[in-house]
Scaffold this motif. Structure first.
Motif, PDB file in Angstrom:
ATOM      1  N   GLN A   1      12.752  95.123 -30.485  1.00 34.60           N
ATOM      2  CA  GLN A   1      13.205  94.645 -28.475  1.00 34.60           C
ATOM      3  C   GLN A   1      14.343  94.887 -28.140  1.00 34.60           C
ATOM      4  N   ASP A   2      15.572  95.601 -28.700  1.00 34.39           N
ATOM      5  CA  ASP A   2      16.030  96.099 -28.026  1.00 34.39           C
ATOM      6  C   ASP A   2      16.041  97.568 -27.155  1.00 34.39           C
ATOM      7  N   LEU A   3      15.483  98.095 -28.163  1.00 34.64           N
ATOM      8  CA  LEU A   3      13.978  99.496 -27.756  1.00 34.64           C
ATOM      9  C   LEU A   3      13.028  99.560 -26.973  1.00 34.64           C
ATOM     10  N   ARG A   4      12.684  98.463 -27.238  1.00 37.34           N
ATOM     11  CA  ARG A   4      11.264  98.213 -25.316  1.00 37.34           C
ATOM     12  C   ARG A   4      12.150  97.526 -24.640  1.00 37.34           C
ATOM     13  N   LEU A   5      13.607  96.930 -24.424  1.00 34.82           N
ATOM     14  CA  LEU A   5      14.024  96.805 -23.819  1.00 34.82           C
ATOM     15  C   LEU A   5      14.880  97.551 -23.161  1.00 34.82           C
ATOM     16  N   THR A   6      14.908  98.611 -23.869  1.00 37.37           N
ATOM     17  CA  THR A   6      15.999  99.834 -22.575  1.00 37.37           C
ATOM     18  C   THR A   6      14.440 100.751 -22.640  1.00 37.37           C
ATOM     19  N   LEU A   7      14.016 101.124 -23.449  1.00 34.43           N
ATOM     20  CA  LEU A   7      12.763 102.477 -23.085  1.00 34.43           C
ATOM     21  C   LEU A   7      12.005 101.752 -21.435  1.00 34.43           C
TER      22      LEU A   7
END
Length: 147
Positions: free
Chosen positions: A114-120
């Motif tokens: 989830q953190d990676l998706r939000l950052t992307l």
């Protein structure tokens, strides 16, 4: 510690069904020699000894070493592995130890994803500079421990 001598391997180089050397066990499990010795020191494995006094592992110990190696590859701490392979626990309780670890790892992986998706998404919509301007956000692992 009781040392039980096991018969030597056949000369042709084929492992006996009764025992294999620590080097063979290392090659089969992907564990280092040092790790296998450490597992023995912790009581996770029990090596017999051949006629020359070298460590020798039977089928049960090969199975245990494969289980330990697999759980280590998943990132399970040795203290939890020790609990999971403890002979004094019923098989269902031992499996529950592994299931709890896997559930926790799955939760951590989902938070990280989830953190990676939000950052992307932020990167794609606002560009690289927006990431530098964003308030500092603790990674999922740190957020969980900060609670």
């Amino acid at each position: 510690m009781t040392v039980v001598p096991l018969p030597q391997r056949p000369i042709r180089g084929h492992a006996s069904s009764r025992g294999i050397s620590i080097r063979e066990l290392s090659a089969r499990t992907g564990s280092t020699l040092r790790a296998l010795r450490h597992y023995e020191d912790m009581g996770l494995l029990t090596a017999g000894r051949n006629a020359r006094g070298a460590r020798c592992y039977d089928a049960d110990q090969r199975h245990a070493a494969n289980l330990i190696a697999g759980l280590r590859r998943l990132g399970m701490p040795l203290r939890d592995i020790h609990t999971a392979v403890a002979a004094d626990l019923p098989p269902g309780d031992r499996a529950a130890v592994v299931a709890r670890f896997l559930a926790d790892e799955t939760d951590r992986a989902a938070e990280r994803l989830q953190d990676l998706r939000l950052t992307l998404l932020a990167l794609e919509t606002s560009g690289l500079d927006s990431l530098a301007d964003a308030p500092s956000v603790l990674p999922a692992e740190e957020r969980r421990h900060a609670r």
